[in-house]
Design a protein around this motif. Structure first.
Motif, mmCIF file in Angstrom:
data_model
loop_
_atom_site.group_PDB
_atom_site.id
_atom_site.type_symbol
_atom_site.label_atom_id
_atom_site.label_comp_id
_atom_site.label_asym_id
_atom_site.label_seq_id
_atom_site.Cartn_x
_atom_site.Cartn_y
_atom_site.Cartn_z
ATOM 1 N N ASP A 1 -14.152 11.155 -2.539
ATOM 2 C CA ASP A 1 -15.191 11.000 -1.527
ATOM 3 C C ASP A 1 -16.229 12.100 -1.749
ATOM 4 O OD1 ASP A 1 -13.922 8.856 -0.223
ATOM 5 O OD2 ASP A 1 -12.605 10.234 0.835
ATOM 6 N N LYS B 1 -16.701 6.192 -9.787
ATOM 7 C CA LYS B 1 -15.498 5.505 -9.327
ATOM 8 C C LYS B 1 -14.624 5.108 -10.508
ATOM 9 C CE LYS B 1 -17.631 3.512 -5.180
ATOM 10 N NZ LYS B 1 -17.938 2.247 -4.453
ATOM 11 N N PRO C 1 -3.340 2.360 -7.996
ATOM 12 C CA PRO C 1 -3.153 2.449 -6.542
ATOM 13 C C PRO C 1 -1.809 3.066 -6.171
ATOM 14 C CG PRO C 1 -4.068 0.311 -7.128
ATOM 15 C CD PRO C 1 -3.721 0.997 -8.422
ATOM 16 N N SER D 1 -8.893 1.079 -6.679
ATOM 17 C CA SER D 1 -8.327 2.407 -6.906
ATOM 18 C C SER D 1 -8.886 3.384 -5.879
ATOM 19 C CB SER D 1 -8.659 2.907 -8.309
ATOM 20 O OG SER D 1 -8.040 2.111 -9.283
ATOM 21 N N GLU D 2 -8.065 4.348 -5.547
ATOM 22 C CA GLU D 2 -8.555 5.444 -4.719
ATOM 23 C C GLU D 2 -9.537 6.260 -5.548
ATOM 24 O OE1 GLU D 2 -6.788 9.597 -2.842
ATOM 25 O OE2 GLU D 2 -5.427 8.034 -3.538
ATOM 26 N N HIS D 3 -10.610 6.734 -4.923
ATOM 27 C CA HIS D 3 -11.555 7.563 -5.667
ATOM 28 C C HIS D 3 -12.046 8.702 -4.786
ATOM 29 C CE1 HIS D 3 -15.012 5.755 -3.543
ATOM 30 N NE2 HIS D 3 -14.372 4.617 -3.661
ATOM 31 N N THR E 1 0.830 -1.208 0.000
ATOM 32 C CA THR E 1 0.000 0.000 0.000
ATOM 33 C C THR E 1 0.861 1.254 0.000
ATOM 34 O OG1 THR E 1 -1.439 -1.282 1.489
ATOM 35 C CG2 THR E 1 -2.164 0.914 0.910
#
Length: 489
Positions: free
Chosen positions: A446, A428, A375, A442-444, A101
């Motif tokens: 908020d 997303k 990521p 994947s980060e998305h 991570t």
């Protein structure tokens, strides 16, 4: 975990951590110190835990380094003979980064240090595995040995880590001083004993000059430059001199603030420098408005001054509404009007049936993803490339749900490194499947519902569209909103 022995080992570690946590949370073991003081006994327990944890951290770092190198070696061994070396290295780095991570740069740095410890720095690896030096100390050793030949690297680590070596360090052992002090000592020794002249090494270092940017809290960010020492010192001294010249009884800014303003004014001016280092036609230390290309998303109520909800600056994140209004009023040549769902704050999808993306769709992707969706990657959207998840030739559409915007590096990894994106949605970005078959999300963004002014509450159902104020703001168009904003300002 697939290996029972590995699973049991980590279960034992988890149990040990729980025991140590219990000692801290339950106010120690209940024992007394030598003086019969329970608080003194608790403080000794805490210090013992800190010392032991530091040693275990180092040992686990050694385990991670060994595991990463072993994985990389296996991945190379099983790679197809015709596989690109560069693509394979990218794939290995990406997998290690996803497993830990961390981002690509951090994963690459970790792999580089791990290879050095495993292949060329055995004393450093042994110190790490025994817990006598930390991972930070090991990184220092790897960094300082990176440009030395094998003999020089062996001499460097022997000087600091082998007490029986001729001429070994006689001061504080490496692991008993902070890593920052160890770096100073190791660099000093390296400079004195390097067989390559400093002129040649400096010429190589100049090729690595760069500027780096990192977002920070509260609408602030760091901007740093890696420069030849004479240039860096000259820039520092000049900004300091100009800042000192601006000080006076009527100047409320501190020297530190003035230095920052002088620096920003010099970079954001028109490029013509006056005698005092400021931009021609401007006051020294007076920062001109930002006119570089930016994408700022401003909630309509915030733009109109009805709320103070933060705006979103592409490549950074939330910024104060006042900063966004200043960008719209003084900096941006134009801004993009984006309809968002007032229930959750997500942009509404824009459809298209042809292969090519319109400018509006590219901007929409930038708003949805904010950055490269791989990521750990923080490459902001100005550098990224729109890409069909399901290829157009295979029946894929050019709808937003079938689009990603990976940076050039991860775009190449997708097509040459065996990584495959997973489906996206309107809100997303796509996830990823690695060559090993593991799935990484994947980060998305908020998304949050926009703030509403106190005098105007959102309707419970919005089947008939937005409330009147939003209708008014959107119907005005870009020019109308700009005129309305300037009138309010």
């Amino acid at each position: 975990m697939r290996n029972p022995a590995v699973a049991k080992a980590y279960a034992d570690i988890t149990a040990a951590v729980a025991t140590l946590t219990g000692v801290v949370n339950e106010h120690g073991s209940g024992g007394l110190s030598a003086e019969g003081d329970p608080l003194r006994g608790l403080s000794e327990d805490c210090l013992d835990i800190l010392i032991g944890a530091a040693a275990v951290d180092a040992q686990m770092a050694g385990v991670k380094a060994g595991a990463a190198v072993q994985y990389a070696d296996i991945a190379r061994a099983v790679a197809p003979p015709d596989a690109s070396v560069q693509a394979q290295e990218m794939a290995v780095t990406a997998e290690v980064g996803c497993a830990l991570t961390i981002g690509d740069r951090a994963a690459g740095s970790f792999l580089g240090v791990s290879h050095a410890l495993t292949n060329t720095l055995p004393l450093t690896m042994a110190g790490l595995q025994s817990g006598t030096i930390s991972w930070q100390h090991a990184r220092v050793m790897a960094d300082e040995a990176a440009t030395l030949d094998q003999t020089g690297a062996a001499a460097l680590e022997a000087h600091f880590l082998d007490p029986d070596a001729p001429g070994s360090a006689s001061g504080c052992p490496a692991g008993e001083m902070p890593a920052s002090r160890f770096r100073h000592k190791a660099r000093t020794w390296r400079e004195r004993h390097n067989t390559e002249s400093i002129e040649k090494r400096h010429a190589k270092g100049v090729l690595d000059r760069r500027v780096e940017y990192a977002p920070d809290h509260d609408g602030m960010a760091w901007l740093s430059a890696y420069l030849p020492a004479n240039q860096a010192v000259a820039i520092w001294n000049r900004t300091t001199a100009i800042a000192r010249g601006l000080q006076g009884p009527d100047e409320p800014r501190t020297l530190t603030q003035l230095r920052a303003d002088v620096f920003a004014a010099a970079l954001l001016g028109n490029g013509n420098q006056g005698r005092n280092g400021s931009a021609e036609g401007s006051d020294p230390g007076q920062v001109p408005p930002s006119r570089a290309e930016v994408l700022v998303t401003v909630p309509v109520f915030s733009l109109l001054g009805a709320t103070d909800e933060p705006a979103m600056l592409d490549g950074y994140g939330p910024i104060p509404a006042s900063m966004a209004r200043d960008l719209v009023a003084n900096g941006a040549g134009s801004f993009y009007r984006v309809l968002i769902d007032p229930r959750d704050g997500a942009p509404l999808e824009i459809g298209r049936s042809s292969y090519r993306l319109s400018k509006a769709m590219r901007q929409w992707l930038r708003l949805r993803d904010g950055k490269c969706p791989f990521p750990g990657c923080s490459n902001n959207s100005l550098d990224n490339e729109a890409d069909h998840i399901l290829a157009w030739a295979k029946g894929g559409t050019t709808g937003v749900s079938n689009l990603g915007q990976p940076c050039p590096k991860h775009h190449k990894l997708r097509h040459n490194g065996g990584w495959q994106p997973t489906p996206a949605s309107k809100t997303k970005p796509p996830g990823w499947i690695s060559p090993s078959g593991r799935r990484y999300t994947s980060e998305h963004q908020d998304w949050e519902p926009p703030h509403w002014p106190n005098q105007l509450k959102p309707q419970e159902t919005l089947t008939d569209g937005y409330p009147d104020l939003v209708h008014i703001g959107l119907s005005l168009g870009e020019e109308g909103l700009e005129r309305l904003f300037h009138a309010r300002a």
